[in-house]
Scaffold this motif. Structure first.
Motif, PDB file in Angstrom:
ATOM      1  N   LEU A  78      -4.556  47.524   0.078  1.00 59.72           N
ATOM      2  CA  LEU A  78      -4.358  47.867  -1.328  1.00 59.72           C
ATOM      3  C   LEU A  78      -2.871  47.986  -1.610  1.00 59.72           C
ATOM      4  O   LEU A  78      -2.168  48.797  -0.989  1.00 59.72           O
ATOM      5  N   GLY A  79      -2.394  47.149  -2.531  1.00 65.51           N
ATOM      6  CA  GLY A  79      -1.020  47.212  -2.979  1.00 65.51           C
ATOM      7  C   GLY A  79      -0.989  47.336  -4.481  1.00 65.51           C
ATOM      8  O   GLY A  79      -2.046  47.403  -5.134  1.00 65.51           O
ATOM      9  N   PRO A  80       0.165  47.340  -5.083  1.00 59.21           N
ATOM     10  CA  PRO A  80       0.241  47.415  -6.548  1.00 59.21           C
ATOM     11  C   PRO A  80      -0.436  46.206  -7.193  1.00 59.21           C
ATOM     12  O   PRO A  80       0.010  45.068  -7.023  1.00 59.21           O
ATOM     13  N   GLY A  81      -1.542  46.432  -7.866  1.00 54.23           N
ATOM     14  CA  GLY A  81      -2.230  45.352  -8.568  1.00 54.23           C
ATOM     15  C   GLY A  81      -2.939  44.369  -7.682  1.00 54.23           C
ATOM     16  O   GLY A  81      -3.280  43.263  -8.123  1.00 54.23           O
ATOM     17  N   SER A  82      -3.235  44.730  -6.438  1.00 56.31           N
ATOM     18  CA  SER A  82      -3.901  43.791  -5.524  1.00 56.31           C
ATOM     19  C   SER A  82      -4.758  44.548  -4.518  1.00 56.31           C
ATOM     20  O   SER A  82      -4.280  45.484  -3.868  1.00 56.31           O
ATOM     21  N   LEU A  83      -6.020  44.133  -4.391  1.00 54.58           N
ATOM     22  CA  LEU A  83      -6.931  44.696  -3.396  1.00 54.58           C
ATOM     23  C   LEU A  83      -7.531  43.539  -2.610  1.00 54.58           C
ATOM     24  O   LEU A  83      -8.101  42.615  -3.182  1.00 54.58           O
ATOM     25  N   VAL A  84      -7.406  43.589  -1.291  1.00 54.16           N
ATOM     26  CA  VAL A  84      -7.889  42.516  -0.418  1.00 54.16           C
ATOM     27  C   VAL A  84      -8.883  43.089   0.584  1.00 54.16           C
ATOM     28  O   VAL A  84      -8.644  44.142   1.176  1.00 54.16           O
ATOM     29  N   VAL A 211      -7.049  40.774  -8.130  1.00 53.99           N
ATOM     30  CA  VAL A 211      -5.703  40.926  -8.667  1.00 53.99           C
ATOM     31  C   VAL A 211      -5.768  41.464 -10.090  1.00 53.99           C
ATOM     32  O   VAL A 211      -6.597  41.035 -10.895  1.00 53.99           O
ATOM     33  N   HIS A 212      -4.875  42.417 -10.387  1.00 54.70           N
ATOM     34  CA  HIS A 212      -4.756  42.875 -11.768  1.00 54.70           C
ATOM     35  C   HIS A 212      -4.048  41.801 -12.575  1.00 54.70           C
ATOM     36  O   HIS A 212      -2.935  41.382 -12.247  1.00 54.70           O
ATOM     37  N   GLU A 213      -4.706  41.333 -13.622  1.00 56.10           N
ATOM     38  CA  GLU A 213      -4.160  40.278 -14.477  1.00 56.10           C
ATOM     39  C   GLU A 213      -4.010  40.840 -15.893  1.00 56.10           C
ATOM     40  O   GLU A 213      -4.989  41.028 -16.610  1.00 56.10           O
ATOM     41  N   PRO A 214      -2.753  41.136 -16.315  1.00 57.90           N
ATOM     42  CA  PRO A 214      -2.530  41.749 -17.633  1.00 57.90           C
ATOM     43  C   PRO A 214      -3.118  40.958 -18.796  1.00 57.90           C
ATOM     44  O   PRO A 214      -3.410  41.544 -19.837  1.00 57.90           O
ATOM     45  N   ARG A 215      -3.316  39.632 -18.628  1.00 61.84           N
ATOM     46  CA  ARG A 215      -3.876  38.835 -19.723  1.00 61.84           C
ATOM     47  C   ARG A 215      -5.222  39.369 -20.194  1.00 61.84           C
ATOM     48  O   ARG A 215      -5.589  39.188 -21.351  1.00 61.84           O
ATOM     49  N   PHE A 216      -5.958  40.009 -19.294  1.00 70.29           N
ATOM     50  CA  PHE A 216      -7.320  40.424 -19.624  1.00 70.29           C
ATOM     51  C   PHE A 216      -7.469  41.945 -19.724  1.00 70.29           C
ATOM     52  O   PHE A 216      -8.582  42.467 -19.672  1.00 70.29           O
ATOM     53  N   ASP A 217      -6.353  42.652 -19.860  1.00 69.74           N
ATOM     54  CA  ASP A 217      -6.413  44.108 -19.967  1.00 69.74           C
ATOM     55  C   ASP A 217      -7.258  44.563 -21.152  1.00 69.74           C
ATOM     56  O   ASP A 217      -8.091  45.471 -21.029  1.00 69.74           O
ATOM     57  N   ALA A 218      -7.040  43.947 -22.305  1.00 68.44           N
ATOM     58  CA  ALA A 218      -7.776  44.364 -23.503  1.00 68.44           C
ATOM     59  C   ALA A 218      -9.267  44.109 -23.328  1.00 68.44           C
ATOM     60  O   ALA A 218     -10.103  44.924 -23.732  1.00 68.44           O
ATOM     61  N   ARG A 229      -5.820  53.129 -10.321  1.00 66.36           N
ATOM     62  CA  ARG A 229      -6.637  54.329 -10.117  1.00 66.36           C
ATOM     63  C   ARG A 229      -8.029  53.954  -9.641  1.00 66.36           C
ATOM     64  O   ARG A 229      -8.569  54.568  -8.714  1.00 66.36           O
ATOM     65  N   ARG A 230      -8.633  52.945 -10.275  1.00 70.42           N
ATOM     66  CA  ARG A 230      -9.980  52.536  -9.872  1.00 70.42           C
ATOM     67  C   ARG A 230      -9.993  51.976  -8.452  1.00 70.42           C
ATOM     68  O   ARG A 230     -10.915  52.245  -7.672  1.00 70.42           O
ATOM     69  N   ALA A 231      -8.981  51.205  -8.108  1.00 72.12           N
ATOM     70  CA  ALA A 231      -8.928  50.640  -6.754  1.00 72.12           C
ATOM     71  C   ALA A 231      -8.751  51.739  -5.715  1.00 72.12           C
ATOM     72  O   ALA A 231      -9.422  51.740  -4.667  1.00 72.12           O
ATOM     73  N   CYS A 232      -7.876  52.706  -5.982  1.00 74.00           N
ATOM     74  CA  CYS A 232      -7.667  53.818  -5.047  1.00 74.00           C
ATOM     75  C   CYS A 232      -8.936  54.644  -4.889  1.00 74.00           C
ATOM     76  O   CYS A 232      -9.296  55.049  -3.778  1.00 74.00           O
TER      77      CYS A 232
END
Length: 441
Positions: A78-84, A211-218, A229-232
Motif C-alpha cells: 500500500l502506497g499513496p494512491g496504490s494498493l497491490v 490505483v486512485h484515479e482523480p478523473r473518477f473522484d466525483a 483511508r479506505r485502503a488503510c
C-alpha cells in the motif's frame, strides 16, 4: 502466448463493443447498472474479495502441483494512491478474464471448490478504482502472459467507435435510462492491453493493482484522502481469525509506505488427522506470537469440496504453565470480526459464543444475515455440523491435561447478550443445551 492472449482479448472486446440494436444497447447499460449494484452491495470488501481469489488460486495450484512446492505466499503493498495484491496461485487466463471477471453468472470454479463465486466479488474493486490493473503469468518470473487494465472512458470511446447508430439508439431508450455513459458502462467487460506492465514482482504469478484515479473522484464519491483511508482500513482488517481460516497462506507480507514491513506467518504446530482433525495453529506477526489457536475441523458426509467443511477455533493463552481458553477476538469485544460467524472471512452475523465458528454458509451479499433461500443448507451446517463439533471441541479441551477448561464458563457469560438472527439464536440455544450435559460445566 502473449501475442495470442492479446489478440484473443482484443478480438472479443472489439466485438463486444459493437452494439447495433436497441436491445444490445439496453443490455450494455443493464450490465453497467448491475455492476454498480454489486459495487454497492460489496462495499468495503474489495481487499477481502482479492484475498478470496488469491486463496482459491493458491489452493488450486497446490492441488495441481506434485513437486511439494509451497504456494502459500501472499504480498500486499500500500502506497499513496496504490494498493497491490500479489499471489502465487494458478494464473488468470484470457477466458477467465473475459467470461468470468467480465461477465455475470459465469464461473470457472465448480461449486464448492473455491470461496469466490461466479466472478462477482472481483467487481467490488470498482468501489475504489475504475482503472484496476491485472497481470498474470504461468511462471513466477519473467514477462506476464496477460497484462490488462480497465478504463470506463476508454470503453465508452470504443463502444462509440464500433457502434455506428449508437447515439440514435440511446435516444430511443426510456428517458430515465439516458444518463452519463461513463457511469453506466460495465467496466470489467472491456479489458485493455497494457504495453508497460508492472515489474519487480518475481516469485508471484498474479498481481492486481488498484490505483486512485482523480478523473473518477466525483463518480465514486472519493478524493485522495478518502481513497487512502479506505485502503488503510481494508489492510488493517486482516485479522488473525482470517489468517487461521485461510489455510492456503503460510506467509503474508504487508508493506505500507511509511511503516515497517509486517510479515504474518501461519504455523501449524501439531496436527492430528482422522474424522476429527485437530491442529494447534500460531499466528506470528513481526516474529512474535500474536495468537494461538486449537482448531477442530470436520467434513459432513454427502457434501462436495468445501461445502461440507466446518471448523471451530478456540483461542488459547498461556497462564501459569497451562493453556486457558480466551475470547476469539483480540483486544476489545468485536475487534477483527470476533464473536461472529465466519465464511473464511467474518460475516456480520454474531454468534454470542466464545469460539471462532466457520462453515460454507450461504449468506446475503452484504454478509449481514443467512440467505433466506438456503435455510435447509445453513441449518444442516449449523445444527448437524457445528453444534456437534463445538461439543467435541469442548470435550477434547476437558480431556487435555495441558488445558484448563474452567475459564470457558466465564466466556459464555460474557457473551450472554441479545441475539439478532433467528437461526443463530436457535443454534446458540442448542449448543448451550448440549453442553449442559457435559462434565465440564
Amino acid at each position: 502466448m502473449v501475442t495470442s492472449a492479446r489478440e484473443e482479448i482484443r478480438a472479443v472486446v472489439e466485438e463486444r463493443a459493437r452494439r447495433d440494436s436497441l436491445d444490445e444497447v439496453a443490455s450494455l447499460r443493464s450490465d453497467g447498472h448491475a455492476e454498480q449494484t454489486v459495487r454497492s452491495e460489496y462495499h468495503g470488501r474489495f481487499l477481502i474479495e482479492l484475498l478470496q481469489n488469491a486463496r482459491d488460486a493458491a489452493m488450486k495450484a497446490a492441488k495441481l502441483d506434485t513437486s511439494g512446492r509451497s504456494w502459500g505466499r501472499l504480498r500486499i503493498e500500500l502506497g499513496p494512491g496504490s494498493l497491490v495484491v500479489a499471489n502465487q496461485g494458478v494464473p488468470v487466463t484470457p477466458k477467465v478474464l473475459l467470461y468470468s471477471l467480465g461477465k455475470f453468472g459465469e464461473s470457472t470454479k465448480p461449486h464448492g471448490e473455491g470461496i469466490g463465486h461466479k466472478g462477482i466479488g472481483f467487481k467490488s474493486v470498482l468501489e475504489v478504482s475504475l482503472t484496476p490493473e491485472l497481470y498474470s503469468r504461468e511462471a513466477d518470473t519473467g514477462p506476464f502472459d496477460l497484462a490488462v487494465r480497465f478504463d470506463p472512458e476508454w470503453a465508452v470511446g470504443l463502444v462509440q467507435a464500433r457502434s455506428a447508430n449508437l447515439a440514435q439508439l440511446v435516444e430511443e431508450l426510456p428517458a430515465e435510462s439516458v444518463d452519463d455513459p461513463v457511469a453506466t458502462i460495465p467496466v470489467l467487460a472491456f479489458p485493455q492491453w497494457v504495453d508497460d506492465p508492472v515489474s519487480g514482482w518475481e516469485g508471484f504469478n498474479t498481481v492486481v493493482r488498484l490505483v486512485h484515479e482523480p478523473r473518477f473522484d466525483a463518480l465514486l464519491g472519493l478524493d485522495a484522502d478518502e481513497w487512502q483511508r479506505r485502503a488503510c482500513t481494508a489492510v488493517d482488517a486482516l485479522s488473525d481469525q482470517i489468517v487461521v481460516l485461510l489455510a492456503a497462506f503460510d506467509r503474508i507480507e504487508i508493506a505500507v509506505e511509511g511503516d515497517a514491513e509486517q510479515v504474518i506467518e501461519r504455523r501449524v504446530l501439531h496436527e492430528h488427522g482422522g474424522d476429527l482433525r485437530v491442529s494447534d495453529v500460531e499466528v506470528v506477526r513481526g516474529g512474535m506470537t500474536s495468537t494461538r489457536w486449537r482448531l477442530f475441523e470436520r467434513s459432513l458426509e454427502g457434501y462436495e469440496g468445501l461445502t461440507g467443511d466446518h471448523a471451530v477455533g478456540v483461542r488459547l493463552v498461556e497462564l501459569g504453565g497451562r493453556l486457558h481458553p480466551a475470547q476469539p477476538w483480540v483486544g476489545e469485544p468485536g475487534d477483527s470480526g470476533g464473536g461472529c460467524f465466519h465464511l473464511f472471512f467474518p460475516t456480520e452475523i454474531p454468534t454470542r459464543l466464545p469460539f471462532l465458528l466457520h462453515a460454507y454458509f450461504s449468506v446475503n451479499a452484504s454478509r449481514t444475515r443467512f440467505a433466506r433461500d438456503a435455510d435447509a443448507h445453513n441449518r444442516a451446517l449449523l445444527l448437524d455440523g457445528l453444534e456437534a463439533l463445538v461439543a467435541d471441541a469442548v470435550t477434547a479441551l476437558v480431556e487435555d491435561a495441558d488445558v484448563d477448561p474452567a475459564p470457558l464458563a466465564g466466556l459464555f457469560a460474557e457473551n450472554d447478550t441479545q441475539q439478532g438472527d433467528g437461526l443463530a439464536a436457535e443454534f446458540r440455544r442448542r449448543v448451550l443445551t448440549r453442553l449442559d450435559g457435559l462434565a465440564w460445566v
